[in-house]
Design an enzyme around this catalytic site. Structure first.
Site: not given
Ligand code: GAL
Length: 682
Positions: A162, A318
């Site tokens: 990110e 994710e």
């Molecule tokens: C994202 C990040 C992850 C984790 C996740 C939690 O922004 O890439 O590592 O922190 O959020 O929702």
């Protein structure tokens, strides 16, 4: 179009070569003793997991000192995963520099606009322009690539994590020097910079480039073009970090695809330019269960991700199985929402569903974040849902690689977004997402398929192009839109467009600048509306009254004719919406009523919905590489919905339930169906 039946065996993912859709999540084994890994891989198998992201925050574990490397654990882990049929999206781990690096080189830590150097102790603590950080990151990426390039578990490289999360910009001396180099390349001389930035205002002239600094905290608003260039520079500085890592990976492991996870439609990075550097676009999406419009925003983000590489499948890298931990109040997803929203990403082009994270952490900031395997372990509802969804996703393997077709496109230009939201505008309420959302919502409700495009994209396949806002507009963009209309396309532009050029300088003659001839209108004066105020707008021929909020304009028609007029207020009787041949202009913000005007344009363009469906049902079609059409029907409503199937979909089999559909399909609340076209069903 549907093609003849094939074997039904899911093809391998076109890039990772993993069969079917991808399922899994971030796996952080460094947080657990190795006995737990053994359990993890068995459970992954049970859940149908075929890809995990490894090592995202493992820099300190892999390189515990400047000359100490610990790969043994990672060797064992990759073997274990491979042995259990789980492929690896291997992170370069560069998003969280270890303490030893930070203490030896405190200058790698980022500095805020107020001059505060941010401390170690969280993550993403690095200055994108720091040569020390960049060298250390590339060294780590190289070490990983050297060791694992040929590893059979390696399916995908995950660069960093990110970019632009937490830290989007750094104001330290190193960044300032990098900014000046960037400016020197852009302008060549201080005179040209002075001209571009309009430094004659407020006595901001520079005598030499060496006098220029980043837009640090100043007594009042900082020069807008300086801010705009700073945004361009910051996106580029992060991109340079990414490119450097990517170069090493492609050199040492040619053929292994590279991605970095995007953060949906977010402002700091110009994802059009970034996507050029990705083999696979991947996204992190966290729809908020507390937001009743969350599925619309999610659809928008997914359409953008699909569009970033011209319609190629992307990957939801994710999402949260249930609640996140970073909002003030973190609502869980109901089981039905969890399933429906994950299917939504697949419906809109994702070749899989991955979550943050595999196993819920016991310690650290994210210990209350949901996971595929919750704290309760396998005797939990969450785990049962993980297993159930894995089995469902496996049934959809035939859609992998599928693409969608849209006849409507929305123009998104990051530079214009950045410029729109600079200081001292007629109204600070004119935010890109505020302006865009009603347009997108109207299309979503009507089940009209839509792509995003950037200025200059080939528009051949589109019937309608929408530009909710193009505050910053270059003459070549106007030319591009004008060619589209000349070829018969219908164009609709939103308010406050064509205002400034690429230097944020007002076009001669005012708005809509280079669009004036095409739209046949000129803006005499912006007339923003006070907070909470609404002005009725009447459609021509008594076709109804709409409500403008936030914004109106004193508009003069030149070649255009009014389609709607203000019914009250200081602009009563003046045009609010206009049309000149097939170029339409909205001089106001119509919020929830935008759809009424869009209907006129869609009818003129002959744009049809994917399917006629009830308002709360989302419908998309993905055509697999072998030609098989998949119709996704997602009921976001809390009541059952009936969908009438057109003739050519009758008899289609729902891949989720295995049952053939007659002419009518009933979807339960928050339920979904994925129909495989009957002529291709196997
Ligand atoms: C994202 C990040 C992850 C984790 C996740 C939690 O922004 O890439 O590592 O922190 O959020 O929702």
């Amino acid at each position: 179009m549907a093609a003849p039946a094939t074997s039904g065996v899911p093809a391998a993912h076109h890039l990772t070569r993993v069969p079917g859709l991808l399922y899994g999540g971030d796996y952080n084994p460094e947080q657990w003793p190795e006995e737990v890994w053994a359990e993890d891989v068995v459970l992954m198998r049970q859940a149908g997991v075929n890809l995990v992201t490894v090592g995202v925050f493992a820099w300190g574990r892999i390189q515990p000192g400047p000359e100490r490397w610990e790969f043994d654990w990672l060797d064992r882990l990759l073997e274990l995963l491979h042995g259990h049929g789980v492929a690896v999206d291997l992170a370069t781990a560069t998003a969280s520099p270890p303490a030893w690096l930070v203490r030896a080189h405190p200058e790698v830590l980022p500095v805020t606009a107020d001059g505060v150097r941010l401390e170690f102790g969280s993550r993403q603590h690095y200055c994108p322009s720091s040569p020390v950080y960049r060298a250390a990151a590339v060294r780590l990426a190289r070490a990983l690539a050297q060791r694992y390039a040929g590893h059979p578990a390696l399916a995908l490289w995950h660069v960093h994590n990110e970019y632009g999360d937490h830290v989007t910009e750094c104001f330290c001396a190193e960044s300032a020097a990098d900014f000046r180099r960037w400016l020197a390349r852009r302008y060549g001389s201080v005179e040209r910079l002075n001209q571009a930035w309009g430094t004659a205002a407020w006595s901001q002239q520079y005598g030499e480039l060496a006098e220029v600094e980043p837009p640090r905290r100043a007594p009042g608003p900082v020069n807008p073009t300086q801010q705009l260039d700073w945004r361009r520079f910051c996106s580029d500085a992060l991109l340079a970090c990414h490119r450097a890592e990517r170069a090493v990976l492609t050199e040492l492991s040619p053929g292994v695809p590279v991605t970095t996870n995007f953060m949906s439609m977010s402002k700091p990075l110009d994802y059009w330019r970034w996507a050029e550097e990705e083999d696979l676009v991947s996204d992190d999406a966290y729809p908020d269960p507390a937001d009743p419009q969350t599925q619309v925003r999610a659809a928008l983000n997914y359409d953008l991700m699909r569009s970033l590489k011209g319609g190629a499948p992307w990957l939801l890298l994710e999402q949260a199985p249930s609640a996140v931990s970073w909002r003030a109040v973190n609502l869980p997803k109901t089981p039905a929402q969890r399933r429906l929203w994950a299917l939504q990403a697949v419906a809109r082009g994702s070749d899989g569903v991955l979550s943050f994270q595999w196993r819920a952490s016991r310690a650290g900031t994210e210990k209350f974040h949901s996971a595929m395997l919750p704290h309760r372990g396998t005797d939990s509802r969450g785990w049962r849902e993980t297993v159930r969804f894995g089995a469902e996703l496996a049934r959809l393997g035939s859609v992998a690689g599928g693409r969608s077709r849209a006849e409507t496109a929305i123009v998104l230009d990051w530079e214009s977004w950045w410029a729109l939201e600079l200081d001292e505008h007629p109204s600070a309420r004119m935010r890109w997402s505020t302006l865009l959302l009603p347009w997108y919502t109207a299309l979503h409700r009507r089940a009209v398929a839509v792509d995003f495009v950037r200025p200059g994209t080939e528009l051949g396949g589109y019937r309608a192009v929408l530009a909710p806002n193009l505050y910053l507009l270059r003459p070549e963009t106007a030319q591009w839109l004008s060619e589209f209309t000349a070829q018969g396309g219908q164009l609709m532009c939103g308010p406050f467009s064509g205002v400034v050029d690429g230097h944020d300088q007002v076009h001669p003659g005012g708005a809509p600048g280079p669009l004036r001839e095409l739209l046949g209108v000129v803006v005499d004066e912006c007339w923003p509306l006070a907070d909470g105020a609404t002005v009725p707008v009447e459609l021509r021929d008594g076709d109804g009254t709409l409500a403008a909020t936030l914004w109106s304009e004193w508009l003069e028609c030149e070649a255009a004719v009014p389609v709607a007029r203000y019914a009250e207020g200081p602009l009563a009787g003046r045009p609010a919406v206009t049309r000149h041949a097939n170029a339409w202009y909205l001089g106001c913000h119509l919020g929830a009523d935008t759809g009424a005007v869009l209907d006129l344009l869609l009818a003129a363009a002959g744009v049809a919905p994917v399917l006629t469906v009830p308002e709360e049902v989302e419908a998309t079609v993905r055509t697999a590489p072998d030609g098989r059409d998949h119709l996704f029907l997602l009921n976001h409503g809390h009541r059952a919905a009936q969908v009438a199937l057109p003739d050519h979909w009758r008899g289609a089999r729902d891949l989720l339930t295995g049952t053939a559909q007659a002419d009518r399909l009933t979807l339960g609340p928050l339920d979904a169906a994925v129909l495989l076209h009957p002529r291709t069903a196997t």
